[in-house]
Write an enzyme that holds these catalytic residues in place. Structure first.
Site, PDB file in Angstrom:
ATOM      1  N   ASP A 230      67.798  18.333 -34.134  1.00  0.00           N
ATOM      2  CA  ASP A 230      67.177  17.179 -34.773  1.00  0.00           C
ATOM      3  C   ASP A 230      66.801  16.170 -33.683  1.00  0.00           C
ATOM      4  O   ASP A 230      67.043  16.399 -32.498  1.00  0.00           O
ATOM      5  CB  ASP A 230      68.116  16.576 -35.821  1.00  0.00           C
ATOM      6  CG  ASP A 230      69.359  15.964 -35.200  1.00  0.00           C
ATOM      7  OD1 ASP A 230      69.474  15.928 -33.960  1.00  0.00           O
ATOM      8  OD2 ASP A 230      70.244  15.539 -35.957  1.00  0.00           O
TER       9      ASP A 230
ATOM     10  N   ASP B  24      69.218  22.931 -43.751  1.00  0.00           N
ATOM     11  CA  ASP B  24      70.466  22.717 -43.016  1.00  0.00           C
ATOM     12  C   ASP B  24      71.265  21.699 -43.794  1.00  0.00           C
ATOM     13  O   ASP B  24      70.690  20.861 -44.500  1.00  0.00           O
ATOM     14  CB  ASP B  24      70.215  22.165 -41.607  1.00  0.00           C
ATOM     15  CG  ASP B  24      69.966  20.661 -41.638  1.00  0.00           C
ATOM     16  OD1 ASP B  24      68.847  20.261 -42.027  1.00  0.00           O
ATOM     17  OD2 ASP B  24      70.891  19.883 -41.341  1.00  0.00           O
TER      18      ASP B  24
END
Lengths: 376, 376
Positions: free
Chosen positions: A92, A271
């Protein structure tokens, strides 16, 4: 990175596909275990491969930047070499953690000033800086630096924030496209749709993100507290705009039901910390339903945790033994529960893929959502 | 249970042997990982078998009696069935924990009244009761209920306590010999030599214990704070009296040096929480010496933890990665360290056995004690 569509469901928008990265292929739809600081909590790397059958894991830029830090990661030759996971990794952008973990942070056009949750030291993340950090981490899939707005969010703030996120995306792409991977393999960059829970903003963002024509696209700012029905509404809205020939990644989602429903709307990648975090609290997701392993009911249940999903942890240990470990505060309890929950999540998306290919996804999904979400 | 002597060292009192129990054979000298509450902390059962190559593990009667409790253990069919470890198990008598964990306990001739460290509830352990509990746990090797005196200990108290321990032993044997295993296999009972740090008491106790003619004998009340040289002096004194054709188990010992030195004095079996407890604090025992993995020195050391000892944890993960995990408080750090330290301990006693058989134990031991105890 390449993406090939293997099959499309006739009765829903579900798709089965295959993403190919420098570190191998990923069969979609896929769930990505969260490996915050370079470790999926309580799980050995070989358990990820052999038992859970994970195909890609996530790393958090914020955590990795603070610890072990960029110097160690670069000397190791990137995160794959550092933690020994040689399959695909997605990182991320660090934005989400900066906003949620950092007590005092200041967002300006240039980027975000924040304090480390570890030692209070001051740091600055810019779109360019975050690209450089992810180059050093060496993730196969890097994420754009965005602002993830909370829920609920004022329209005016959401609009201002979205415009900045789009300007930041341009800066991310400029930096990404003018640099190269540090370790001899290609990386790719996914932009992120934002726009809070406003239709016009979401449409505008999805169109803007699509126009960047990157190799994959993500949807952020959902599953942040809004009702599930609202999440599905916005996922569908955005998926319909994002190009069909690129993978779609819905960030931070979710429960087994959330995953199955969003697959039906055209999402390919997920996720979430839920399976590992809840595991550490004794909550198990199984093919038969949800178990609170602390309950008296499991005290003398010597049957395996979940034979259907396979893998060592789920089939070797009994519910009664796991209950004992969790009650006793034994680390092995968290280990078994974490491996099991992830095994279940990967089993679930694999099943989903097979049913998409078989052409009966929608009927299977409706049955499965009820089954796996019931409390046992 | 049977014990066969395979080899005896010419230059020391070290022996190599083989113990055969209902759950398989154990090659001695052996180290037994401590599985307090039916779990070796942070270690999966298959890691014990495949990586650590443990041949027998220990269970704590006190902990198992309190949690999961006898009803669950009996319904499971004993501890082996409950935790899935199908190799030999030894249980202590619970005495040590009762004395050390329980705030208020009262020792009388009949037994010990104590309070649970979990909920403060009152319980009573008698020699007979502890035999019954260990019958229910189903350990291959059961331990007599004794009083383990602290160090230092007044002579008069040590003498009084020892006499009671010997009377308790008679009661243990009477109960053991008049009952049978609950699960269709044989168990055996080891008596324990006590006598604090008084030669006459230790001699008297060793002679008494030897006269009971059980299948194996244990030495307790050492490694409780006395200097190492004193421990060795008493081990040797006692080993010389205990029968040579029965295994000798030195309880709660110790460091790698302690183990190698005591093997040279005729000890065959060891257990200790040191490798697992210290692992959780970042202290690693390796074939090259002792590592504090938190030190800056390991920050960029990407070499495996210890290739010499083998096993997944020791050879797959790097020192730098483990340091990062420990610094970050990640559970995987404790998991890797625990598996590694136990792998090292089992490697060490295996090496010791090979050198006893090869006839060069003493020279190897002197070299090895220096090597493995140096701080890296």
């Amino acid at each position: 990175m390449t993406f090939e569509l293997t099959a499309k469901d006739i009765h829903s928008k579900a798709r089965a596909g295959e993403i190919t990265t420098a570190h191998g292929t990923i069969q979609t739809p896929i769930f990505m275990p969260v490996g915050t600081a370079g470790t999926v909590k309580a799980v050995h790397q070989r358990e990820l491969t052999n038992d859970i059958q994970a195909q890609i894991i996530l790393g958090n830029t914020y955590h990795l930047y603070l610890r072990p830090g960029l110097e160690v990661l670069e000397q190791a030759g990137g995160l794959h070499k550092f933690n020994g996971w040689d399959q695909p990794i997605l990182t991320d952008s660090g934005g989400y953690q900066v906003y949620s973990l950092s007590g005092t942070r200041k967002i300006v056009e240039e980027g975000v000033k924040f304090k480390s949750h570890i030692d209070g030291s001051t740091h600055f993340f810019s779109p360019e800086g975050v690209m450089d950090i992810q180059r050093t981490i060496g993730a196969d899939i890097m994420m754009a630096f965005d602002e993830c707005t909370p829920y609920p969010c004022e329209y005016n703030y959401a609009k201002k924030s979205l415009d900045m996120t789009h300007r930041w995306l341009q800066r991310c792409c400029d930096r990404f496209d003018s640099t190269e991977g540090k370790y001899g393999y290609d990386q790719t960059l996914f932009p992120i749709v934002q726009g809070s829970t406003y239709k016009d903003l979401r449409i505008q963002s999805a169109e803007t993100i699509a126009s960047f024509n990157r190799e994959g696209n993500a949807i952020g700012g959902l599953s942040v507290g809004e009702p599930a029905e609202m999440m599905y509404e916005f996922t569908e809205l955005v998926c319909d705009i994002l190009p069909a020939d690129k993978p779609r990644y819905l960030m931070g989602v979710g429960t087994p039901a959330n995953i199955l429903e969003n697959i039906a709307l055209g999402v390919d990648m997920f996720d979430c910390v839920l399976p590992t975090r809840n595991a550490r609290n004794g909550m198990l997701f199984t093919s038969q339903g949800i178990i609170n392993i602390r309950n008296e009911r499991w005290k003398n249940d010597f049957s395996p945790i979940d034979e259907t999903v396979g893998g060592y942890a789920s089939t070797f240990y009994s519910k009664a033994y796991l209950r004992h470990l969790v009650h006793s505060g034994e680390m092995l309890g968290s280990q078994i529960s974490s491996v099991h929950n992830l095994t279940f999540y990967l089993w679930l998306v694999k099943q989903a893929r097979e049913h998409i290919i078989a052409g009966d996804y929608l009927a299977w999904k409706d049955k499965m959502v009820k089954q796996v979400m019931q409390r046992l």
